[in-house]
Scaffold this motif. Structure first.
Motif, PDB file in Angstrom:
ATOM      1  N   ARG A  20      17.769  -8.211   9.095  1.00  0.00           N
ATOM      2  CA  ARG A  20      17.418  -7.970   7.689  1.00  0.00           C
ATOM      3  C   ARG A  20      15.904  -7.842   7.521  1.00  0.00           C
ATOM      4  NH1 ARG A  20      20.184 -11.264   2.923  1.00  0.00           N
ATOM      5  NH2 ARG A  20      21.880  -9.981   3.714  1.00  0.00           N
ATOM      6  N   ARG A  21      15.131  -8.701   8.193  1.00  0.00           N
ATOM      7  CA  ARG A  21      13.671  -8.632   8.084  1.00  0.00           C
ATOM      8  C   ARG A  21      13.131  -7.344   8.705  1.00  0.00           C
ATOM      9  NH1 ARG A  21      11.200 -12.428  10.962  1.00  0.00           N
ATOM     10  NH2 ARG A  21      13.027 -13.018  12.152  1.00  0.00           N
ATOM     11  N   THR A  22      13.740  -6.893   9.818  1.00  0.00           N
ATOM     12  CA  THR A  22      13.315  -5.644  10.452  1.00  0.00           C
ATOM     13  C   THR A  22      13.636  -4.448   9.563  1.00  0.00           C
ATOM     14  OG1 THR A  22      13.628  -6.624  12.636  1.00  0.00           O
ATOM     15  CG2 THR A  22      13.537  -4.223  12.530  1.00  0.00           C
ATOM     16  N   LEU A  23      14.815  -4.439   8.969  1.00  0.00           N
ATOM     17  CA  LEU A  23      15.174  -3.356   8.050  1.00  0.00           C
ATOM     18  C   LEU A  23      14.254  -3.347   6.835  1.00  0.00           C
ATOM     19  CD1 LEU A  23      19.080  -3.524   8.221  1.00  0.00           C
ATOM     20  CD2 LEU A  23      17.567  -1.817   9.264  1.00  0.00           C
ATOM     21  N   ALA A  24      13.861  -4.519   6.368  1.00  0.00           N
ATOM     22  CA  ALA A  24      12.924  -4.588   5.234  1.00  0.00           C
ATOM     23  C   ALA A  24      11.568  -3.999   5.628  1.00  0.00           C
ATOM     24  CB  ALA A  24      12.772  -6.030   4.765  1.00  0.00           C
ATOM     25  N   ALA A  25      11.099  -4.319   6.826  1.00  0.00           N
ATOM     26  CA  ALA A  25       9.818  -3.765   7.299  1.00  0.00           C
ATOM     27  C   ALA A  25       9.901  -2.241   7.388  1.00  0.00           C
ATOM     28  CB  ALA A  25       9.448  -4.363   8.653  1.00  0.00           C
ATOM     29  N   LYS A  26      11.008  -1.728   7.905  1.00  0.00           N
ATOM     30  CA  LYS A  26      11.185  -0.278   7.987  1.00  0.00           C
ATOM     31  C   LYS A  26      11.278   0.339   6.596  1.00  0.00           C
ATOM     32  CE  LYS A  26      13.264  -0.247  12.570  1.00  0.00           C
ATOM     33  NZ  LYS A  26      14.454   0.037  13.379  1.00  0.00           N
ATOM     34  N   GLY A  27      11.855  -0.395   5.656  1.00  0.00           N
ATOM     35  CA  GLY A  27      11.919   0.075   4.274  1.00  0.00           C
ATOM     36  C   GLY A  27      10.535   0.194   3.664  1.00  0.00           C
ATOM     37  N   ALA A  33       5.408   5.897   3.123  1.00  0.00           N
ATOM     38  CA  ALA A  33       5.366   7.310   3.520  1.00  0.00           C
ATOM     39  C   ALA A  33       5.599   8.238   2.327  1.00  0.00           C
ATOM     40  CB  ALA A  33       6.384   7.578   4.616  1.00  0.00           C
ATOM     41  N   SER A  34       6.163   7.702   1.237  1.00  0.00           N
ATOM     42  CA  SER A  34       6.410   8.511   0.037  1.00  0.00           C
ATOM     43  C   SER A  34       5.194   8.548  -0.889  1.00  0.00           C
ATOM     44  CB  SER A  34       7.620   7.966  -0.726  1.00  0.00           C
ATOM     45  OG  SER A  34       7.286   6.757  -1.408  1.00  0.00           O
ATOM     46  N   TYR A  35       4.090   7.900  -0.476  1.00  0.00           N
ATOM     47  CA  TYR A  35       2.867   7.798  -1.299  1.00  0.00           C
ATOM     48  C   TYR A  35       3.214   7.339  -2.720  1.00  0.00           C
ATOM     49  CZ  TYR A  35       0.952  10.307   2.656  1.00  0.00           C
ATOM     50  OH  TYR A  35       0.595  10.679   3.927  1.00  0.00           O
ATOM     51  N   PRO A  36       3.704   6.107  -2.840  1.00  0.00           N
ATOM     52  CA  PRO A  36       4.217   5.613  -4.123  1.00  0.00           C
ATOM     53  C   PRO A  36       3.175   5.536  -5.239  1.00  0.00           C
ATOM     54  CG  PRO A  36       3.975   3.813  -2.559  1.00  0.00           C
ATOM     55  CD  PRO A  36       3.751   5.090  -1.800  1.00  0.00           C
ATOM     56  N   THR A  37       1.910   5.554  -4.904  1.00  0.00           N
ATOM     57  CA  THR A  37       0.881   5.514  -5.951  1.00  0.00           C
ATOM     58  C   THR A  37       0.550   6.909  -6.470  1.00  0.00           C
ATOM     59  OG1 THR A  37      -0.958   5.709  -4.382  1.00  0.00           O
ATOM     60  CG2 THR A  37      -0.181   3.467  -4.913  1.00  0.00           C
ATOM     61  N   GLY A  38       1.097   7.919  -5.800  1.00  0.00           N
ATOM     62  CA  GLY A  38       0.796   9.282  -6.190  1.00  0.00           C
ATOM     63  C   GLY A  38      -0.454   9.830  -5.536  1.00  0.00           C
ATOM     64  N   SER A  40      -2.120  10.972  -2.149  1.00  0.00           N
ATOM     65  CA  SER A  40      -1.759  11.380  -0.791  1.00  0.00           C
ATOM     66  C   SER A  40      -2.900  11.037   0.160  1.00  0.00           C
ATOM     67  CB  SER A  40      -1.467  12.880  -0.757  1.00  0.00           C
ATOM     68  OG  SER A  40      -1.043  13.241   0.534  1.00  0.00           O
ATOM     69  N   SER A  41      -2.852   9.824   0.702  1.00  0.00           N
ATOM     70  CA  SER A  41      -3.877   9.355   1.625  1.00  0.00           C
ATOM     71  C   SER A  41      -3.224   8.526   2.715  1.00  0.00           C
ATOM     72  CB  SER A  41      -4.906   8.495   0.886  1.00  0.00           C
ATOM     73  OG  SER A  41      -5.807   7.907   1.819  1.00  0.00           O
ATOM     74  N   ASP A  42      -3.712   8.695   3.924  1.00  0.00           N
ATOM     75  CA  ASP A  42      -3.212   7.880   5.028  1.00  0.00           C
ATOM     76  C   ASP A  42      -4.028   6.608   5.217  1.00  0.00           C
ATOM     77  OD1 ASP A  42      -1.104   9.599   5.622  1.00  0.00           O
ATOM     78  OD2 ASP A  42      -2.373  10.852   6.891  1.00  0.00           O
ATOM     79  N   ASN A  43      -4.976   6.355   4.338  1.00  0.00           N
ATOM     80  CA  ASN A  43      -5.773   5.126   4.380  1.00  0.00           C
ATOM     81  C   ASN A  43      -5.023   4.033   3.629  1.00  0.00           C
ATOM     82  OD1 ASN A  43      -7.917   6.313   5.798  1.00  0.00           O
ATOM     83  ND2 ASN A  43      -8.693   7.191   3.902  1.00  0.00           N
ATOM     84  N   ILE A  44      -4.084   3.408   4.315  1.00  0.00           N
ATOM     85  CA  ILE A  44      -3.210   2.409   3.708  1.00  0.00           C
ATOM     86  C   ILE A  44      -3.385   1.086   4.441  1.00  0.00           C
ATOM     87  CG2 ILE A  44      -0.817   1.744   3.279  1.00  0.00           C
ATOM     88  CD1 ILE A  44      -0.172   4.760   3.141  1.00  0.00           C
ATOM     89  N   LEU A  45      -3.550   0.033   3.689  1.00  0.00           N
ATOM     90  CA  LEU A  45      -3.649  -1.314   4.237  1.00  0.00           C
ATOM     91  C   LEU A  45      -2.462  -2.119   3.729  1.00  0.00           C
ATOM     92  CD1 LEU A  45      -5.327  -3.477   5.767  1.00  0.00           C
ATOM     93  CD2 LEU A  45      -6.465  -3.951   3.586  1.00  0.00           C
ATOM     94  N   ILE A  46      -1.677  -2.635   4.644  1.00  0.00           N
ATOM     95  CA  ILE A  46      -0.536  -3.479   4.278  1.00  0.00           C
ATOM     96  C   ILE A  46      -1.033  -4.915   4.240  1.00  0.00           C
ATOM     97  CG2 ILE A  46       1.759  -4.278   4.941  1.00  0.00           C
ATOM     98  CD1 ILE A  46       2.103  -1.621   6.456  1.00  0.00           C
ATOM     99  N   VAL A  47      -0.935  -5.542   3.088  1.00  0.00           N
ATOM    100  CA  VAL A  47      -1.413  -6.909   2.908  1.00  0.00           C
ATOM    101  C   VAL A  47      -0.260  -7.743   2.364  1.00  0.00           C
ATOM    102  CG1 VAL A  47      -3.075  -8.380   1.712  1.00  0.00           C
ATOM    103  CG2 VAL A  47      -3.718  -6.064   2.384  1.00  0.00           C
ATOM    104  N   GLY A  48      -0.041  -8.887   2.958  1.00  0.00           N
ATOM    105  CA  GLY A  48       0.989  -9.772   2.443  1.00  0.00           C
ATOM    106  C   GLY A  48       1.793 -10.402   3.561  1.00  0.00           C
ATOM    107  N   ASP A  49       2.692 -11.249   3.188  1.00  0.00           N
ATOM    108  CA  ASP A  49       3.534 -11.972   4.124  1.00  0.00           C
ATOM    109  C   ASP A  49       4.759 -11.122   4.435  1.00  0.00           C
ATOM    110  OD1 ASP A  49       5.117 -13.698   5.532  1.00  0.00           O
ATOM    111  OD2 ASP A  49       5.200 -15.240   3.992  1.00  0.00           O
ATOM    112  N   ILE A  50       4.872 -10.675   5.670  1.00  0.00           N
ATOM    113  CA  ILE A  50       6.062  -9.909   6.045  1.00  0.00           C
ATOM    114  C   ILE A  50       7.098 -10.801   6.721  1.00  0.00           C
ATOM    115  CG2 ILE A  50       4.894  -7.696   6.163  1.00  0.00           C
ATOM    116  CD1 ILE A  50       4.790  -8.030   9.180  1.00  0.00           C
ATOM    117  N   ASN A  51       6.870 -12.112   6.649  1.00  0.00           N
ATOM    118  CA  ASN A  51       7.849 -13.100   7.100  1.00  0.00           C
ATOM    119  C   ASN A  51       8.208 -12.942   8.573  1.00  0.00           C
ATOM    120  OD1 ASN A  51       9.446 -15.336   6.678  1.00  0.00           O
ATOM    121  ND2 ASN A  51      11.209 -14.166   6.005  1.00  0.00           N
ATOM    122  N   ALA A  52       7.182 -12.730   9.403  1.00  0.00           N
ATOM    123  CA  ALA A  52       7.430 -12.591  10.838  1.00  0.00           C
ATOM    124  C   ALA A  52       6.167 -12.928  11.615  1.00  0.00           C
ATOM    125  CB  ALA A  52       7.859 -11.164  11.164  1.00  0.00           C
ATOM    126  N   TYR A  53       6.362 -13.434  12.812  1.00  0.00           N
ATOM    127  CA  TYR A  53       5.246 -13.675  13.717  1.00  0.00           C
ATOM    128  C   TYR A  53       4.932 -12.398  14.491  1.00  0.00           C
ATOM    129  CZ  TYR A  53       5.946 -18.569  12.627  1.00  0.00           C
ATOM    130  OH  TYR A  53       6.055 -19.753  11.960  1.00  0.00           O
TER     131      TYR A  53
END
Length: 93
Positions: A20-27, A33-38, A40-53
């Protein structure tokens, strides 16, 4: 709670809910990849707890995509971002 079937603890160090955690990460990757902010930039920083070591499948799924870790997970001595009950590890990538 305790996972069942593919989400049960496989005694491989990843604990419960690995699938479930792996599927969430892939989600998250699909969503980004859909550029949810509108913007179109590949300069993306993922910040937060992804619940994995760092060596768990959810982190591997993200690092297998277009993202890299901001810490050298193979450094000697290894990095750590927390200490709890006399144990340390990385939860920030």
């Amino acid at each position: 709670g305790t996972g069942t079937d593919a989400n049960a603890d496989a005694s491989d160090g990843q604990g419960n809910w690995n699938l479930r955690r792996t599927l969430a990460a892939k989600g998250v990757l699909d969503w980004l990849a859909s550029y949810p902010t509108g913007v179109s930039s590949d300069n993306i920083l993922i910040v937060g707890d992804i619940n994995a070591y760092s060596r768990e499948d959810p982190v591997k799924a993200i690092l297998d995509g277009p993202y890299v870790s901001v810490t050298d997970l193979d450094a000697i001595p290894p990095p750590y971002s927390f200490v709890f009950s006399a144990q340390w590890g990385v939860l920030d990538y």
